[in-house]
Design a protein around this motif. Structure first.
Motif, PDB file in Angstrom:
ATOM      1  N   LYS A  74      99.530 107.962 120.078  1.00 13.91           N
ATOM      2  CA  LYS A  74      99.343 108.270 121.491  1.00 13.91           C
ATOM      3  C   LYS A  74      99.746 107.079 122.342  1.00 13.91           C
ATOM      4  O   LYS A  74      99.213 105.993 122.168  1.00 13.91           O
ATOM      5  N   PRO A  75     100.692 107.275 123.280  1.00 10.17           N
ATOM      6  CA  PRO A  75     101.029 106.168 124.181  1.00 10.17           C
ATOM      7  C   PRO A  75      99.882 105.948 125.166  1.00 10.17           C
ATOM      8  O   PRO A  75      99.125 106.870 125.453  1.00 10.17           O
ATOM      9  N   PRO A  76      99.716 104.764 125.674  1.00  6.34           N
ATOM     10  CA  PRO A  76      98.613 104.524 126.602  1.00  6.34           C
ATOM     11  C   PRO A  76      98.797 105.292 127.900  1.00  6.34           C
ATOM     12  O   PRO A  76      99.894 105.382 128.430  1.00  6.34           O
ATOM     13  N   ASN A  77      97.696 105.860 128.390  1.00  4.59           N
ATOM     14  CA  ASN A  77      97.714 106.580 129.661  1.00  4.59           C
ATOM     15  C   ASN A  77      97.642 105.553 130.781  1.00  4.59           C
ATOM     16  O   ASN A  77      96.672 104.818 130.879  1.00  4.59           O
ATOM     17  N   PRO A  78      98.651 105.494 131.647  1.00  5.51           N
ATOM     18  CA  PRO A  78      98.629 104.476 132.699  1.00  5.51           C
ATOM     19  C   PRO A  78      97.529 104.694 133.738  1.00  5.51           C
ATOM     20  O   PRO A  78      97.170 103.778 134.460  1.00  5.51           O
ATOM     21  N   ASN A  79      96.967 105.912 133.799  1.00  2.00           N
ATOM     22  CA  ASN A  79      95.929 106.204 134.786  1.00  2.00           C
ATOM     23  C   ASN A  79      94.519 106.087 134.206  1.00  2.00           C
ATOM     24  O   ASN A  79      93.551 106.383 134.880  1.00  2.00           O
ATOM     25  N   GLU A  80      94.421 105.689 132.959  1.00  2.00           N
ATOM     26  CA  GLU A  80      93.126 105.643 132.274  1.00  2.00           C
ATOM     27  C   GLU A  80      92.623 104.209 132.172  1.00  2.00           C
ATOM     28  O   GLU A  80      93.405 103.276 132.079  1.00  2.00           O
ATOM     29  N   ASP A  81      91.310 104.053 132.166  1.00  2.00           N
ATOM     30  CA  ASP A  81      90.703 102.736 132.024  1.00  2.00           C
ATOM     31  C   ASP A  81      90.952 102.233 130.595  1.00  2.00           C
ATOM     32  O   ASP A  81      90.577 102.914 129.636  1.00  2.00           O
ATOM     33  N   PRO A  82      91.565 101.067 130.412  1.00  2.00           N
ATOM     34  CA  PRO A  82      91.866 100.593 129.052  1.00  2.00           C
ATOM     35  C   PRO A  82      90.616 100.214 128.261  1.00  2.00           C
ATOM     36  O   PRO A  82      90.659 100.139 127.041  1.00  2.00           O
ATOM     37  N   HIS A  83      89.486 100.001 128.938  1.00  2.00           N
ATOM     38  CA  HIS A  83      88.278  99.589 128.238  1.00  2.00           C
ATOM     39  C   HIS A  83      87.292 100.732 128.040  1.00  2.00           C
ATOM     40  O   HIS A  83      86.177 100.511 127.587  1.00  2.00           O
ATOM     41  N   ALA A  84      87.689 101.961 128.352  1.00  2.00           N
ATOM     42  CA  ALA A  84      86.790 103.111 128.246  1.00  2.00           C
ATOM     43  C   ALA A  84      86.355 103.335 126.797  1.00  2.00           C
ATOM     44  O   ALA A  84      85.180 103.606 126.536  1.00  2.00           O
ATOM     45  N   GLU A  85      87.282 103.219 125.865  1.00  2.00           N
ATOM     46  CA  GLU A  85      86.958 103.438 124.447  1.00  2.00           C
ATOM     47  C   GLU A  85      85.971 102.389 123.946  1.00  2.00           C
ATOM     48  O   GLU A  85      85.026 102.707 123.211  1.00  2.00           O
ATOM     49  N   THR A  86      86.143 101.149 124.347  1.00  2.00           N
ATOM     50  CA  THR A  86      85.222 100.082 123.938  1.00  2.00           C
ATOM     51  C   THR A  86      83.832 100.346 124.501  1.00  2.00           C
ATOM     52  O   THR A  86      82.836 100.185 123.791  1.00  2.00           O
ATOM     53  N   ARG A  87      83.778 100.775 125.764  1.00  2.00           N
ATOM     54  CA  ARG A  87      82.481 101.096 126.376  1.00  2.00           C
ATOM     55  C   ARG A  87      81.802 102.245 125.660  1.00  2.00           C
ATOM     56  O   ARG A  87      80.605 102.232 125.417  1.00  2.00           O
ATOM     57  N   ARG A  88      82.584 103.276 125.307  1.00  2.00           N
ATOM     58  CA  ARG A  88      82.032 104.440 124.615  1.00  2.00           C
ATOM     59  C   ARG A  88      81.448 104.036 123.269  1.00  2.00           C
ATOM     60  O   ARG A  88      80.354 104.464 122.902  1.00  2.00           O
ATOM     61  N   ARG A  89      82.159 103.184 122.538  1.00  2.00           N
ATOM     62  CA  ARG A  89      81.654 102.724 121.236  1.00  2.00           C
ATOM     63  C   ARG A  89      80.374 101.910 121.387  1.00  2.00           C
ATOM     64  O   ARG A  89      79.449 102.033 120.581  1.00  2.00           O
ATOM     65  N   ALA A  90      80.311 101.071 122.417  1.00  2.00           N
ATOM     66  CA  ALA A  90      79.113 100.269 122.648  1.00  2.00           C
ATOM     67  C   ALA A  90      77.918 101.162 122.970  1.00  2.00           C
ATOM     68  O   ALA A  90      76.804 100.932 122.477  1.00  2.00           O
ATOM     69  N   ILE A  91      78.129 102.199 123.772  1.00  2.00           N
ATOM     70  CA  ILE A  91      77.041 103.114 124.118  1.00  2.00           C
ATOM     71  C   ILE A  91      76.569 103.864 122.889  1.00  2.00           C
ATOM     72  O   ILE A  91      75.362 104.018 122.665  1.00  2.00           O
ATOM     73  N   LEU A  92      77.504 104.329 122.057  1.00  2.00           N
ATOM     74  CA  LEU A  92      77.120 105.032 120.839  1.00  2.00           C
ATOM     75  C   LEU A  92      76.353 104.124 119.877  1.00  2.00           C
ATOM     76  O   LEU A  92      75.385 104.556 119.247  1.00  2.00           O
ATOM     77  N   ALA A  93      76.784 102.871 119.776  1.00  2.00           N
ATOM     78  CA  ALA A  93      76.056 101.924 118.921  1.00  2.00           C
ATOM     79  C   ALA A  93      74.643 101.707 119.452  1.00  2.00           C
ATOM     80  O   ALA A  93      73.667 101.660 118.689  1.00  2.00           O
ATOM     81  N   TRP A  94      74.490 101.616 120.766  1.00  2.00           N
ATOM     82  CA  TRP A  94      73.167 101.439 121.362  1.00  2.00           C
ATOM     83  C   TRP A  94      72.306 102.668 121.102  1.00  2.00           C
ATOM     84  O   TRP A  94      71.134 102.555 120.770  1.00  2.00           O
ATOM     85  N   LEU A  95      72.902 103.864 121.227  1.00  2.00           N
ATOM     86  CA  LEU A  95      72.148 105.091 120.981  1.00  2.00           C
ATOM     87  C   LEU A  95      71.700 105.182 119.527  1.00  2.00           C
ATOM     88  O   LEU A  95      70.580 105.608 119.242  1.00  2.00           O
ATOM     89  N   ARG A  96      72.553 104.780 118.593  1.00  2.00           N
ATOM     90  CA  ARG A  96      72.167 104.778 117.182  1.00  2.00           C
ATOM     91  C   ARG A  96      71.028 103.795 116.940  1.00  2.00           C
ATOM     92  O   ARG A  96      70.125 104.051 116.164  1.00  2.00           O
ATOM     93  N   HIS A  97      71.082 102.665 117.617  1.00  2.00           N
ATOM     94  CA  HIS A  97      70.041 101.646 117.484  1.00  2.00           C
ATOM     95  C   HIS A  97      68.715 102.148 118.063  1.00  2.00           C
ATOM     96  O   HIS A  97      67.650 101.886 117.521  1.00  2.00           O
TER      97      HIS A  97
END
Length: 116
Positions: A74-97
């Protein structure tokens, strides 16, 4: 900064865009790329960046159109936040914790809650 530092030749622009000089000539003829006539033809930095962004959007749209047919990189979406995936992973890790309490609360349908 001098004005010449903000200009690129066709060959330099083609190398950075990973396309041919002929393609840049076609884009110039179609009016999609601003340039300064002469020998060599010079392309201003602003026009180059605009074209680069447009090409990225076209590549993403092309990928979106065919993604159901074929899985690919997948090419990067120029209109998308590049750090959205990192934020999503951090939230999921917090929820698991936090444990299943938070996840159970999020899994309940919105609306009227009933006591059991």
């Amino acid at each position: 900064m001098s004005t010449l530092a903000k200009l690129r030749t066709e060959a330099e622009a083609a190398a950075e865009l990973k396309c041919s000089v002929a393609k840049l000539r076609k884009l110039r003829a179609a009016g999609r790329l601003a340039f300064m006539p002469g020998r060599p033809v010079l392309i201003p930095e602003a026009a180059f960046l605009k074209l680069q962004h447009e090409e990225a959007e076209i590549a993403y749209a092309r990928w979106e159109k065919r993604k159901h047919k074929k899985r690919g990189t997948k090419p990067p979406n120029p209109n998308e936040d590049p750090h959205a995936e990192t934020r999503r992973r951090a939230i999921l890790a917090w929820l698991r914790h936090r444990g299943p309490v938070v996840l159970r609360h999020l899994a309940k349908p919105a609306g009227r809650r009933t006591r059991t």
